[in-house]
Scaffold this motif. Structure first.
Motif, PDB file in Angstrom:
ATOM      1  N   ILE A 100       2.159   9.551   0.124  1.00  0.00           N
ATOM      2  CA  ILE A 100       2.174   8.300   0.891  1.00  0.00           C
ATOM      3  C   ILE A 100       2.890   8.514   2.219  1.00  0.00           C
ATOM      4  O   ILE A 100       4.089   8.787   2.261  1.00  0.00           O
ATOM      5  N   HIS A 101       2.130   8.414   3.299  1.00  0.00           N
ATOM      6  CA  HIS A 101       2.719   8.651   4.612  1.00  0.00           C
ATOM      7  C   HIS A 101       2.479   7.506   5.587  1.00  0.00           C
ATOM      8  O   HIS A 101       2.766   7.631   6.777  1.00  0.00           O
ATOM      9  N   SER A 102       1.907   6.428   5.104  1.00  0.00           N
ATOM     10  CA  SER A 102       1.752   5.257   5.963  1.00  0.00           C
ATOM     11  C   SER A 102       1.801   4.022   5.085  1.00  0.00           C
ATOM     12  O   SER A 102       1.611   4.112   3.860  1.00  0.00           O
ATOM     13  N   VAL A 103       2.069   2.887   5.702  1.00  0.00           N
ATOM     14  CA  VAL A 103       2.144   1.650   4.919  1.00  0.00           C
ATOM     15  C   VAL A 103       0.767   1.317   4.353  1.00  0.00           C
ATOM     16  O   VAL A 103       0.655   0.825   3.228  1.00  0.00           O
ATOM     17  N   ASP A 104      -0.289   1.621   5.105  1.00  0.00           N
ATOM     18  CA  ASP A 104      -1.639   1.391   4.560  1.00  0.00           C
ATOM     19  C   ASP A 104      -1.839   2.172   3.258  1.00  0.00           C
ATOM     20  O   ASP A 104      -2.422   1.667   2.303  1.00  0.00           O
TER      21      ASP A 104
ATOM     22  N   LEU B 259       8.277   7.378   4.187  1.00  0.00           N
ATOM     23  CA  LEU B 259       7.902   6.421   5.237  1.00  0.00           C
ATOM     24  C   LEU B 259       9.057   6.223   6.219  1.00  0.00           C
ATOM     25  O   LEU B 259       9.220   5.143   6.779  1.00  0.00           O
TER      26      LEU B 259
ATOM     27  N   LEU C 174       0.590   3.190   1.263  1.00  0.00           N
ATOM     28  CA  LEU C 174       1.523   2.632   0.275  1.00  0.00           C
ATOM     29  C   LEU C 174       0.926   1.417  -0.426  1.00  0.00           C
ATOM     30  O   LEU C 174       0.918   1.343  -1.655  1.00  0.00           O
ATOM     31  N   ILE C 175       0.425   0.472   0.361  1.00  0.00           N
ATOM     32  CA  ILE C 175       0.025  -0.800  -0.253  1.00  0.00           C
ATOM     33  C   ILE C 175      -1.291  -0.673  -1.013  1.00  0.00           C
ATOM     34  O   ILE C 175      -1.661  -1.566  -1.769  1.00  0.00           O
ATOM     35  N   ARG C 176      -1.982   0.451  -0.846  1.00  0.00           N
ATOM     36  CA  ARG C 176      -3.195   0.703  -1.634  1.00  0.00           C
ATOM     37  C   ARG C 176      -2.926   1.633  -2.828  1.00  0.00           C
ATOM     38  O   ARG C 176      -3.845   1.972  -3.558  1.00  0.00           O
ATOM     39  N   SER C 177      -1.681   2.062  -2.989  1.00  0.00           N
ATOM     40  CA  SER C 177      -1.376   2.991  -4.084  1.00  0.00           C
ATOM     41  C   SER C 177      -1.214   2.211  -5.393  1.00  0.00           C
ATOM     42  O   SER C 177      -0.967   1.013  -5.384  1.00  0.00           O
ATOM     43  N   GLY C 178      -1.349   2.899  -6.521  1.00  0.00           N
ATOM     44  CA  GLY C 178      -1.136   2.265  -7.819  1.00  0.00           C
ATOM     45  C   GLY C 178      -2.287   1.370  -8.219  1.00  0.00           C
ATOM     46  O   GLY C 178      -3.429   1.591  -7.819  1.00  0.00           O
ATOM     47  N   SER C 179      -1.952   0.340  -9.010  1.00  0.00           N
ATOM     48  CA  SER C 179      -3.003  -0.510  -9.580  1.00  0.00           C
ATOM     49  C   SER C 179      -3.497  -1.553  -8.589  1.00  0.00           C
ATOM     50  O   SER C 179      -2.769  -2.483  -8.251  1.00  0.00           O
ATOM     51  N   VAL C 180      -4.722  -1.397  -8.157  1.00  0.00           N
ATOM     52  CA  VAL C 180      -5.323  -2.393  -7.263  1.00  0.00           C
ATOM     53  C   VAL C 180      -6.697  -2.738  -7.830  1.00  0.00           C
ATOM     54  O   VAL C 180      -7.244  -2.001  -8.639  1.00  0.00           O
ATOM     55  N   TRP C 181      -7.242  -3.866  -7.453  1.00  0.00           N
ATOM     56  CA  TRP C 181      -8.601  -4.212  -7.868  1.00  0.00           C
ATOM     57  C   TRP C 181      -9.306  -4.896  -6.712  1.00  0.00           C
ATOM     58  O   TRP C 181      -8.667  -5.394  -5.802  1.00  0.00           O
ATOM     59  N   GLU C 182     -10.616  -4.885  -6.840  1.00  0.00           N
ATOM     60  CA  GLU C 182     -11.380  -5.443  -5.724  1.00  0.00           C
ATOM     61  C   GLU C 182     -12.042  -6.742  -6.148  1.00  0.00           C
ATOM     62  O   GLU C 182     -12.559  -6.865  -7.252  1.00  0.00           O
TER      63      GLU C 182
ATOM     64  N   GLU D  37       7.292   0.721  10.748  1.00  0.00           N
ATOM     65  CA  GLU D  37       6.138   1.497  11.210  1.00  0.00           C
ATOM     66  C   GLU D  37       5.570   0.911  12.502  1.00  0.00           C
ATOM     67  O   GLU D  37       5.282   1.644  13.440  1.00  0.00           O
TER      68      GLU D  37
ATOM     69  N   TYR E  17      -6.977  -6.261  -3.988  1.00  0.00           N
ATOM     70  CA  TYR E  17      -5.821  -7.027  -4.437  1.00  0.00           C
ATOM     71  C   TYR E  17      -4.888  -6.167  -5.273  1.00  0.00           C
ATOM     72  O   TYR E  17      -5.300  -5.160  -5.843  1.00  0.00           O
TER      73      TYR E  17
ATOM     74  N   GLY F  17     -11.965  -8.679  -1.113  1.00  0.00           N
ATOM     75  CA  GLY F  17     -10.920  -7.794  -0.610  1.00  0.00           C
ATOM     76  C   GLY F  17     -10.253  -7.056  -1.749  1.00  0.00           C
ATOM     77  O   GLY F  17     -10.575  -7.260  -2.923  1.00  0.00           O
TER      78      GLY F  17
END
Lengths: 339, 611
Positions: free
Chosen positions: A323-327, B281, A329-337, B252, B234, B232
């Motif tokens: 993880i080298h950017s906030v984008d 970060l 980071l916030i997409r890491s781990g459990s996500v769903w669409e 950032e 989530y 989107g």
């Protein structure tokens, strides 16, 4: 030829300590030492930061033509720590009085030592609260009569040296305001030391505690009542260089060379770089009249510093992390669409 | 008996047990499973301050409430459709939250004489609590868990720790939760440190699920369809996590290193913990020796040019007061996060409250104004932290960002944004041509903010500190200078209002009653307002994210209503503030100070009284 001279470090502000205050001499020593520090470490003057708390001595940053932070009572150590961690390239010098460092700021003081953050902390010890006009401090001698102890204090003082060495500090040195050359020397050694350097300066307060250390610093007695410790040198003192320190069992003892069969060979040799907490503690603890007061660098051992630990962890984790950017980071781990 | 699957809009489940029963994990797993399934979701853990209070006692009961729906849900729910009680004490402490038509699931094995006595029951607990008319599912959970894991090689104590998974399996059957999601969570959680725990947990979970299926423990099961969220990506996020991430986003966008100096304190600690993970970060964290060192290290880092932050809760904010004054006086950017808890003093550390508002506004010596703002939901903590940092850096001021235990520990689904949609943050760096002539307190004519020059910049040597100075940075006790600087510092804060959004009114733009809230009451107030609307009542609602300064149109908005109902979890601190700033309006208070959130019902009733 050094890039700077002492006058480069003098600000345009008028120094406002009382006439005869010991702080003048330490300010002069600092201004005299910093050109060499910058030279040795390849520093620009803008990379020197002087931080202080509250008290007479804490006005010092205003008299320095460097970056400076005159903070709040007791907290200078925490401010210095934050500055050094944020930017480890900076050369951080802190000024605190005995009240600032050891009473209200005692907690930050011991924790800076424990962490071994690479700052240079100049403890101005005049054994009195000067700015509030004469109350006893944590280094005031037992029984001292002050405005808040009209019948004498009933509490023993801290010896800053034993506090530092007791907390396994990596550097402790002591000088006296009147010993300008020695003060410059310990400042230079502190700047070279890798870690938290505590320098105690015994200073005089003309107004509220005049003569706080004249019993050891007066010209005619100082050679008999103090000992300047130098690495590799015998612990010898006295006008006639005939007195010395030996270990008698587990305790230090003052002896006279040539008496009772004592020769120079029996006298201890100083080694500030040895990790010898017990002996260094005894040296720091020496008090007149039983012993000469130790001056110079008592302890100077290399130990890992806090800010290096912080930075190397940051480097390690950065090298390993995905993880080298906030984008990211916030997409890491459990996500769903949601479509 | 015919078994039906009934579709419902939403359900509220409360898991309650001993502190050691793993109820927080059970609730979190149920919530995350539902999140990934696509439900609307809001959670709130309600746990004691004691890590392990005496087993079986009321004091040791730990609860986790989760509200899931086929639509966006804004609160963890007032009352629960199913109460899971792992022992008599959990039942006693939580029975009042069970809906009359709801279900209660208990572990029969835990309802023995000793435990009943510890919970203070003398006769039948259901009769004593007047819940004998509910659907009560009495399952021998402990024995079944032992049976399920008898060949696992685990000792009895470890087996008993899996009771919560058996229970979760039952809950998953009752609410038609696919087990696959829980399996993948179990795997994620145990993969690294306890891989040997994956299989037993999977087994006991599916045994619980099948047990509920086989015994037909419930007459019907329920299905909650996925919510129709805007398209989107989530994720489920807690307020403390969102807060930490928002700070990293701000760093950032500002191109700065992030520094956090903090001391552990409930319920704010998770912010420091979260920041400590993401060193990649450009984050440095320090767990300092005390609260004062936390803020002072941060102030040092701010002086040295970092985006500096300290996070705490009420008692810690008290300790930081003098240092906040230093940040006000030296005009350095600093974000101070206060995750409020019930006070005064130590109060009820794990319980939520909004009673630090006046401390945040006024709790310093001298004329010492700073920006005060508040986050309004767990996911909103991300934007709130981002905005707090942006204001601090662009206006050279400390900013107090108020959160609450309810927000910090609570969670909800968050639509993951793209950082390109967030504005750039432009710290007020001193311009290079000022080298050699830098005046540290010279102000920008528009914002009155000073410029920032960190050590290491050649020719910018200057001194700051707690003593009054003039614009050149020279100490001054000149009476006129002091008054001017006091005025300028206040005006600088007032001018921040230009950079914050106007106060929006949800509902009619004018009328008799305006409902007003701030901070974490947002979910409960908006739910109450929605309920009243569904009954045909028109209601106007305005929620404050910014408190000092207030949005520029505040006076104009309030002037359009005859009565203003201020709802807050304290004795009226925001109402008092509004009375002092805008005394011409008629403020009515709706307050609660129980360490608990509002019930939406309470707000509904307060509004109804005014109509």
């Amino acid at each position: 030829m050094a890039k700077y001279t002492a006058s480069d470090f003098k600000s345009d502000q008028q120094v406002r300590w009382c006439p005869g205050c010991g702080d003048y001499a330490i300010l002069a020593a600092l201004q005299r030492t910093l050109p060499q520090v910058c030279e040795e470490q390849g520093l620009d003057k803008s990379e020197v930061v002087v931080v202080s708390g509250i008290g007479c001595s804490s006005r010092l940053p205003y008299y320095m033509n460097t970056f400076g932070f005159h903070s709040i009572h007791g907290r200078a150590t925490a401010i210095s720590t934050g500055i050094k961690v944020a930017n480890p390239k900076l050369s951080v010098w802190q000024v605190s009085g005995d009240g600032d460092a050891l009473a209200i700021g005692g907690n930050h003081f011991i924790h800076a030592i424990r962490r071994n953050i690479d700052i240079n902390l100049m403890l101005f010890n005049n054994r009195i609260y000067g700015m509030t006009k004469g109350q006893y401090s944590p280094t005031s001698k037992f029984g001292m009569i002050t405005k808040t102890s009209p019948y004498g204090t009933v509490e023993p003082p801290f010896n800053p040296g034993s506090l530092v060495i007791g907390a396994k500090g990596s550097f402790f040195a002591r000088s006296i305001d009147t010993e300008l050359a020695l003060s410059c020397e310990i400042m230079l050694k502190a700047s070279r030391h890798h870690g938290c350097s505590i320098m105690e300066f015994l200073t005089n307060c003309m107004i509220f505690n005049n003569g706080s250390h004249t019993e050891i610093s007066a010209k005619d007695v100082k050679e008999d009542r103090t000992i300047v410790l130098e690495d590799g040198e015998k612990m010898v003192f006295g006008k006639n260089h005939d007195r010395g320190l030996i270990l008698d069992g587990r305790k230090l003892k003052v002896v006279t060379i040539g008496q009772d069969g004592i020769t120079l060979d029996d006298i201890l040799v100083h080694d500030s770089h040895a990790d010898n907490l017990g002996l260094q503690m005894m040296l720091a603890d020496m008090n007149y009249p039983d012993f000469p007061v130790a001056l110079g660098v008592i302890r100077d051992v290399d130990q890992p510093t806090y800010e290096e630990g912080v930075c190397s962890q940051v480097a390690d984790v950065t090298a390993k992390s995905k993880i080298h950017s906030v984008d990211e980071l916030i997409r890491s781990g459990s996500v769903w669409e949601s479509k | 008996m015919r078994h039906d699957i009934i579709d419902v809009d939403d359900v509220v489940i409360r898991f309650a047990g001993d502190s050691g029963d793993g109820m927080q994990l059970t609730g979190t797993l149920f919530a995350n499973t539902s999140a990934v399934y696509g439900n609307g979701l809001s959670t709130f853990p309600d746990y004691p301050a004691e890590i392990r209070a005496p087993k079986g006692t009321i004091g040791g009961v730990s609860g986790f409430q989760v509200h899931i729906g086929d639509h966006k849900v804004s609160t963890p729910g007032d009352y629960c459709d199913m109460l899971v009680a792992m022992n008599p004490a959990a039942l006693k402490a939580n029975a009042k939250w069970a809906k009359r038509e709801g279900m209660v699931l208990i572990d029969q094995d835990a309802f023995d004489d000793a435990n009943l006595k510890k919970a203070g029951f003398t006769k039948n607990p259901f009769e004593e609590l007047h819940i004998e008319d509910r659907t009560i599912i009495i399952a021998p959970i402990t024995k079944l868990t032992e049976e399920s894991l008898k060949d696992s090689g685990m000792d009895l104590q470890s087996i008993h720790k899996c009771r919560n998974m058996f229970t979760l399996g039952m809950a998953c059957f009752i609410y038609s939760r696919p087990l696959d999601f829980v399996f993948s969570y179990i795997e994620q959680r145990f993969r690294k440190k306890h891989p040997e725990m994956i299989e037993p947990n999977r087994k006991v979970l599916s045994d619980g699920f099948h047990y509920a299926e086989n015994i037909q423990a419930v007459p019907n099961t329920y299905r909650i369809a996925p919510a129709r969220f805007a398209p989107g990506l989530y994720r489920n996020i807690t307020g403390n996590q969102a807060m930490a991430w928002g700070l990293m986003a701000a760093a950032e966008k500002a191109g700065l290193q992030l520094f956090c100096g903090s001391y552990p304190i409930t319920p704010a600690t998770a912010i420091l913990e979260e920041l400590a993970i993401y060193k990649s970060l450009n984050v440095k964290t320090m767990q300092t020796e005390d609260e004062i060192a936390g803020i002072c290290c941060a102030i040092g880092a701010a002086f040295a040019g970092d985006l500096a932050v300290t996070s705490t809760s009420g008692p810690g904010l008290s300790l930081k007061s003098e240092a906040m004054g230093l940040a006000v006086m030296s005009e350095l950017p600093l974000v101070i996060i206060d995750v409020q808890r019930s006070g005064p003093c130590t109060g009820m550390p794990t319980k939520t409250e909004q009673a630090d508002l006046q401390q945040a506004l006024y709790g310093r010596n001298g004329e010492s104004p700073l920006v005060v703002m508040a986050a309004h939901s767990p996911a909103n903590c991300f934007d709130a932290a981002f905005n707090a940092a942006k204001i601090a850096l662009e206006h050279m001021t400390p900013v107090i960002l108020l959160s609450e235990g309810f927000l910090g520990n609570g969670s909800e689904p968050w639509r993951i944004p793209q950082m390109k949609d967030y504005p750039q943050i432009k710290p007020r760096f001193a311009k290079e041509d000022e080298a050699g002539a830098f005046k540290p307190f010279r102000r920008d004519p528009q914002t009155l903010a000073r410029e920032w020059a960190a050590p290491g910049r050649k020719g910018f040597e200057h001194r700051v500190g707690g003593l009054e100075k003039n614009h050149d940075g020279v100490l001054s006790t000149d009476p006129d200078n002091h008054e001017m600087m006091v005025r300028e510092r206040a005006e600088k804060i007032a001018l921040v209002a230009r950079d914050i959004p106007d106060l929006a009114v949800d509902g009619p733009e004018s009328g008799d009653v305006l409902v007003v809230g701030w901070g974490g009451t947002y979910g409960h107030i908006s739910t109450a307002v929605d309920m009243l609307r569904s009954e045909g009542t028109e209601i106007s609602y305005a929620h404050f994210d910014y408190i000092n300064p207030l949005p520029q149109n505040t006076e104009e908005v309030l002037s359009r209503f005859k009565k203003i109902l201020v709802c807050e979890l304290n004795h009226g601190q925001f109402a008092e503030y509004l009375r002092s700033v805008l005394p011409q309006f008629n403020y009515i208070q709706c307050n609660k100070v129980q360490g608990q959130t509002f019930l939406s019902l309470e707000i509904e009733n307060a509004i109804k009284e005014l109509l």
